[in-house]
Design a protein around this motif. Sequence first.
Motif, PDB file in Angstrom:
ATOM      1  N   LEU A   5     107.917-129.579 -45.951  1.00 43.02           N
ATOM      2  CA  LEU A   5     107.836-128.081 -46.356  1.00 43.02           C
ATOM      3  C   LEU A   5     108.582-127.863 -47.779  1.00 43.02           C
ATOM      4  CD1 LEU A   5     108.769-126.182 -43.003  1.00 43.02           C
ATOM      5  CD2 LEU A   5     106.708-126.873 -43.766  1.00 43.02           C
ATOM      6  N   PHE A   6     107.703-127.044 -48.835  1.00 37.75           N
ATOM      7  CA  PHE A   6     108.252-126.839 -50.142  1.00 37.75           C
ATOM      8  C   PHE A   6     108.419-125.426 -50.321  1.00 37.75           C
ATOM      9  CE2 PHE A   6     106.354-131.061 -50.813  1.00 37.75           C
ATOM     10  CZ  PHE A   6     107.837-131.911 -51.462  1.00 37.75           C
ATOM     11  N   ASP A   7     109.473-124.813 -50.742  1.00 43.29           N
ATOM     12  CA  ASP A   7     109.421-123.568 -51.321  1.00 43.29           C
ATOM     13  C   ASP A   7     109.016-123.865 -52.755  1.00 43.29           C
ATOM     14  OD1 ASP A   7     110.227-120.615 -51.893  1.00 43.29           O
ATOM     15  OD2 ASP A   7     111.782-121.538 -53.148  1.00 43.29           O
ATOM     16  N   LEU A   8     108.448-122.609 -53.234  1.00 40.81           N
ATOM     17  CA  LEU A   8     107.602-122.823 -54.652  1.00 40.81           C
ATOM     18  C   LEU A   8     108.405-122.464 -55.959  1.00 40.81           C
ATOM     19  CD1 LEU A   8     105.041-123.495 -56.272  1.00 40.81           C
ATOM     20  CD2 LEU A   8     104.534-121.071 -55.848  1.00 40.81           C
ATOM     21  N   ASP A  16     110.159-118.146 -61.418  1.00 45.43           N
ATOM     22  CA  ASP A  16     109.844-117.354 -60.367  1.00 45.43           C
ATOM     23  C   ASP A  16     108.078-116.836 -60.721  1.00 45.43           C
ATOM     24  OD1 ASP A  16     108.989-114.574 -59.316  1.00 45.43           O
ATOM     25  OD2 ASP A  16     110.751-115.296 -57.941  1.00 45.43           O
ATOM     26  N   SER A  17     107.187-117.386 -59.942  1.00 42.60           N
ATOM     27  CA  SER A  17     105.972-117.239 -60.319  1.00 42.60           C
ATOM     28  C   SER A  17     105.519-115.713 -60.323  1.00 42.60           C
ATOM     29  CB  SER A  17     105.207-117.842 -59.289  1.00 42.60           C
ATOM     30  OG  SER A  17     105.183-117.579 -58.016  1.00 42.60           O
ATOM     31  N   ASP A  18     106.223-114.950 -59.180  1.00 45.29           N
ATOM     32  CA  ASP A  18     105.812-113.407 -59.255  1.00 45.29           C
ATOM     33  C   ASP A  18     106.494-112.718 -60.520  1.00 45.29           C
ATOM     34  OD1 ASP A  18     104.271-111.640 -57.835  1.00 45.29           O
ATOM     35  OD2 ASP A  18     105.740-111.670 -56.066  1.00 45.29           O
ATOM     36  N   PHE A  80      96.790-117.344 -66.846  1.00 44.73           N
ATOM     37  CA  PHE A  80      98.293-117.345 -66.402  1.00 44.73           C
ATOM     38  C   PHE A  80      98.542-118.764 -65.906  1.00 44.73           C
ATOM     39  CE2 PHE A  80     101.085-116.902 -62.604  1.00 44.73           C
ATOM     40  CZ  PHE A  80     102.456-116.458 -63.363  1.00 44.73           C
ATOM     41  N   MET A  81      97.404-119.327 -65.390  1.00 43.18           N
ATOM     42  CA  MET A  81      97.833-120.882 -64.826  1.00 43.18           C
ATOM     43  C   MET A  81      97.761-121.673 -65.941  1.00 43.18           C
ATOM     44  SD  MET A  81      98.204-121.176 -61.446  1.00 43.18           S
ATOM     45  CE  MET A  81      97.745-122.860 -61.526  1.00 43.18           C
ATOM     46  N   ALA A  82      96.837-121.457 -67.160  1.00 43.21           N
ATOM     47  CA  ALA A  82      96.747-122.120 -68.230  1.00 43.21           C
ATOM     48  C   ALA A  82      97.953-122.071 -69.169  1.00 43.21           C
ATOM     49  CB  ALA A  82      95.458-121.929 -68.984  1.00 43.21           C
ATOM     50  N   GLU A  83      98.145-121.006 -69.256  1.00 49.23           N
ATOM     51  CA  GLU A  83      99.347-120.543 -70.361  1.00 49.23           C
ATOM     52  C   GLU A  83     100.893-120.688 -69.848  1.00 49.23           C
ATOM     53  OE1 GLU A  83      98.430-116.947 -72.474  1.00 49.23           O
ATOM     54  OE2 GLU A  83      96.402-117.297 -72.373  1.00 49.23           O
ATOM     55  N   PHE A 116      98.021-114.438 -53.421  1.00 48.17           N
ATOM     56  CA  PHE A 116      96.914-114.194 -54.782  1.00 48.17           C
ATOM     57  C   PHE A 116      97.637-114.972 -55.876  1.00 48.17           C
ATOM     58  CE2 PHE A 116      96.599-112.037 -59.016  1.00 48.17           C
ATOM     59  CZ  PHE A 116      95.145-112.079 -59.255  1.00 48.17           C
ATOM     60  N   VAL A 117      99.016-114.910 -56.358  1.00 54.32           N
ATOM     61  CA  VAL A 117      99.721-115.633 -57.238  1.00 54.32           C
ATOM     62  C   VAL A 117      99.831-116.955 -56.962  1.00 54.32           C
ATOM     63  CG1 VAL A 117     101.877-115.904 -58.459  1.00 54.32           C
ATOM     64  CG2 VAL A 117     101.205-113.583 -58.072  1.00 54.32           C
ATOM     65  N   THR A 118     100.024-117.473 -55.572  1.00 53.05           N
ATOM     66  CA  THR A 118     100.368-118.749 -55.322  1.00 53.05           C
ATOM     67  C   THR A 118      99.332-119.682 -54.929  1.00 53.05           C
ATOM     68  OG1 THR A 118     101.244-118.144 -53.119  1.00 53.05           O
ATOM     69  CG2 THR A 118     102.715-117.897 -54.697  1.00 53.05           C
TER      70      THR A 118
END
Length: 222
Positions: A5-8, A16-18, A80-83, A116-118
């Motif tokens: 298991l991995f936290d992100l 922090d992705s959010d 967002f993913m690309a940049e 949605f974000v992850t």
Amino acid sequence: MRLTLFDLDHTLIPLDSDHAWGEFTVRLGWRDADEFRRANDGYYADYKAGTLDVHDYVRFATGAVRERGLPEGQRAHERFMAEVIRPAMTDAARALVRQHQAAGDTVLIVTATNAFVTRPIAQAFGVDHLIAIDLETDPSGQLTGAIVGVPSFREGKVARVEQWLADRGLRWSDLAHSTFYSDSMNDLPLLEKVDEPVATNPDERLATLAKERGWRILNLFE
């Protein structure tokens, strides 16, 4: 099954992705910068302190997408993913995930950030299994700001992993081995549940606890 298991956030990625997604919506002009950052930074401080009201935060965090609509939100997330996200993904983090996959482990990302974000981030790491905060949609398919089911936050991460196992006819005792990588004391309930807790890029409190308990400490971003 050997389960890894991995936290992100701050575990596999050095941000922090959010929080970063919120900042990205400010850049897009979807939010007033000062007002949004004041609230967003406050929620982030609550998270680090272990006092976050996750339902209140998710309503706040999904506000921009709810106003703009999910299709426009998804297009923005591709940018967002690309940049933001892909440039932040390190070779060391990718290699660690691949190492466990190559060993035959079943790999999950278990995060308190919403799906949605992850989900695209998990896919970018080549991880098929994601446990994240699931978001409610209305009959038209738009986000409502509410959470579906148990939030994968603090003790909720244990509950969600146990449900994931139960859906496959398994319990903790059926696992050959379980490992969890996390940076945060918020994840202490799940760290204490697995066979091998790994304090990964740990915050100060978790680093102190890991040293006291003899847990492995890993720094991926040095």
